[in-house]
Design a protein around this motif. Structure first.
Motif, PDB file in Angstrom:
ATOM      1  N   MET A  35     -40.071  58.287  49.870  1.00 17.20           N
ATOM      2  CA  MET A  35     -40.312  58.593  51.285  1.00 17.20           C
ATOM      3  C   MET A  35     -40.160  60.077  51.585  1.00 17.20           C
ATOM      4  O   MET A  35     -40.107  60.479  52.742  1.00 17.20           O
ATOM      5  CB  MET A  35     -39.409  57.741  52.180  1.00 17.20           C
ATOM      6  N   GLN A  36     -40.111  60.892  50.522  1.00 21.91           N
ATOM      7  CA  GLN A  36     -40.095  62.349  50.653  1.00 21.91           C
ATOM      8  C   GLN A  36     -39.061  62.822  51.667  1.00 21.91           C
ATOM      9  O   GLN A  36     -39.366  63.446  52.691  1.00 21.91           O
ATOM     10  CB  GLN A  36     -41.491  62.845  51.016  1.00 21.91           C
ATOM     11  N   VAL A  37     -37.820  62.503  51.368  1.00 21.46           N
ATOM     12  CA  VAL A  37     -36.697  62.882  52.219  1.00 21.46           C
ATOM     13  C   VAL A  37     -36.246  64.286  51.864  1.00 21.46           C
ATOM     14  O   VAL A  37     -36.056  64.617  50.690  1.00 21.46           O
ATOM     15  CB  VAL A  37     -35.526  61.883  52.047  1.00 21.46           C
ATOM     16  N   MET A  38     -36.059  65.120  52.883  1.00 20.95           N
ATOM     17  CA  MET A  38     -35.604  66.482  52.646  1.00 20.95           C
ATOM     18  C   MET A  38     -34.121  66.501  52.265  1.00 20.95           C
ATOM     19  O   MET A  38     -33.313  65.760  52.840  1.00 20.95           O
ATOM     20  CB  MET A  38     -35.832  67.340  53.888  1.00 20.95           C
ATOM     21  N   PRO A  39     -33.721  67.351  51.315  1.00 17.39           N
ATOM     22  CA  PRO A  39     -32.327  67.373  50.847  1.00 17.39           C
ATOM     23  C   PRO A  39     -31.292  67.646  51.943  1.00 17.39           C
ATOM     24  O   PRO A  39     -30.138  67.222  51.799  1.00 17.39           O
ATOM     25  CB  PRO A  39     -32.344  68.504  49.808  1.00 17.39           C
ATOM     26  N   PHE A  40     -31.666  68.334  53.016  1.00 21.87           N
ATOM     27  CA  PHE A  40     -30.654  68.641  54.035  1.00 21.87           C
ATOM     28  C   PHE A  40     -30.083  67.373  54.657  1.00 21.87           C
ATOM     29  O   PHE A  40     -28.951  67.369  55.148  1.00 21.87           O
ATOM     30  CB  PHE A  40     -31.210  69.581  55.119  1.00 21.87           C
ATOM     31  N   TRP A  41     -30.849  66.250  54.600  1.00 20.24           N
ATOM     32  CA  TRP A  41     -30.321  65.006  55.162  1.00 20.24           C
ATOM     33  C   TRP A  41     -29.100  64.513  54.380  1.00 20.24           C
ATOM     34  O   TRP A  41     -28.204  63.891  54.950  1.00 20.24           O
ATOM     35  CB  TRP A  41     -31.401  63.929  55.174  1.00 20.24           C
ATOM     36  N   ALA A  42     -29.063  64.780  53.076  1.00 16.05           N
ATOM     37  CA  ALA A  42     -27.906  64.376  52.277  1.00 16.05           C
ATOM     38  C   ALA A  42     -26.653  65.101  52.744  1.00 16.05           C
ATOM     39  O   ALA A  42     -25.549  64.552  52.701  1.00 16.05           O
ATOM     40  CB  ALA A  42     -28.161  64.651  50.799  1.00 16.05           C
ATOM     41  N   ARG A  43     -26.843  66.332  53.203  1.00 18.38           N
ATOM     42  CA  ARG A  43     -25.701  67.103  53.717  1.00 18.38           C
ATOM     43  C   ARG A  43     -25.326  66.670  55.131  1.00 18.38           C
ATOM     44  O   ARG A  43     -24.149  66.576  55.475  1.00 18.38           O
ATOM     45  CB  ARG A  43     -26.056  68.600  53.691  1.00 18.38           C
ATOM     46  N   LEU A  44     -26.340  66.395  55.959  1.00 11.17           N
ATOM     47  CA  LEU A  44     -26.079  66.073  57.361  1.00 11.17           C
ATOM     48  C   LEU A  44     -25.460  64.700  57.548  1.00 11.17           C
ATOM     49  O   LEU A  44     -24.537  64.523  58.346  1.00 11.17           O
ATOM     50  CB  LEU A  44     -27.371  66.148  58.176  1.00 11.17           C
ATOM     51  N   ILE A  45     -25.986  63.687  56.819  1.00 15.57           N
ATOM     52  CA  ILE A  45     -25.535  62.319  57.081  1.00 15.57           C
ATOM     53  C   ILE A  45     -25.099  61.578  55.817  1.00 15.57           C
ATOM     54  O   ILE A  45     -24.722  60.410  55.893  1.00 15.57           O
ATOM     55  CB  ILE A  45     -26.633  61.499  57.796  1.00 15.57           C
ATOM     56  N   GLY A  46     -25.144  62.244  54.659  1.00 16.98           N
ATOM     57  CA  GLY A  46     -24.711  61.610  53.415  1.00 16.98           C
ATOM     58  C   GLY A  46     -23.500  62.302  52.844  1.00 16.98           C
ATOM     59  O   GLY A  46     -22.720  62.931  53.564  1.00 16.98           O
TER      60      GLY A  46
END
Length: 208
Positions: free
Chosen positions: A134-145
């Motif tokens: 789903m082509q998730v941007m890496p910043f999401w791992a920092r923001l919510i992961g």
């Protein structure tokens, strides 16, 4: 000075190769854009992706289970050319069904988005670093992961992030799917991406 024909041929070959690779690339993935999230939103999104339980279903009745099995059979046949191994195909579709329903999304929409974003390639990486199905941007791992962007190549993690993010965009766009899809792709307000996803969605609809 006379031009070197071998040199020109080599340059032409590189240009044609580059053009061919561009044409062959099936995905038109863009990139979600990092935005400031309110603490409550960040907490809610973090909670939504935190549970890594396997995608097992508790069907309310036999009819519901049979509807799922019919869906699985139809979609498995449609996906065969992209994922020849049956077990891999079944696990992928089972997870799509689970994560779509968990995020209150239509499974055909999620499959259409995956087709456009990565063409069902687990390890797809876009030019701007978006990852996975789903082509998730890496910043999401920092923001919510937990900050580990490498986990975005894990199938269930990627599908869960993608579905949660798309649901988030639909909610902040007050149900406007067109705008939400544009936001997912980083092209809000432009028609190309929403049209592509909605057209792809039609292929994955199943009458149950």
């Amino acid at each position: 000075m006379t031009a070197n024909p071998l040199g020109r041929r080599a340059v032409l070959g590189r240009v044609l190769l580059a053009c061919a690779s561009t044409v062959a690339r099936p995905a038109v993935a863009g990139a979600q854009r990092e935005e400031r999230l309110a603490d409550a939103v960040r907490t809610a999104l973090s909670s939504a992706i935190a549970n890594h339980a396997p995608p097992e279903f508790d069907f309310p009745d036999t009819a519901a289970r049979l509807r799922y099995l019919r869906w699985l059979a139809v979609q498995s046949e449609r996906l065969r050319s992209r994922k020849p191994d049956f077990d891999t195909r079944r696990e992928f579709l089972q997870t799509v069904w689970y994560e779509s329903r968990r995020a209150r999304l239509d499974e055909s929409l999620v499959l259409g988005l995956i087709q456009v974003e990565s063409n069902f390639r687990k390890y797809a990486v876009s030019q701007v670093g978006a990852r996975g199905y789903m082509q998730v941007m890496p910043f999401w791992a920092r923001l919510i992961g937990d900050g580990d962007a490498s986990k975005l190549f894990h199938m269930q993690t990627n599908l869960r992030f993608g579905c949660v993010i798309l649901r988030h965009y639909i909610d902040i766009e007050r149900g406007d799917l067109w705008m939400a899809l544009g936001r997912y792709n980083g092209s809000r307000g432009k028609p190309t991406y929403p049209r592509a996803v909605l057209a792809a969605q039609e292929r994955w609809r199943v009458a149950l």
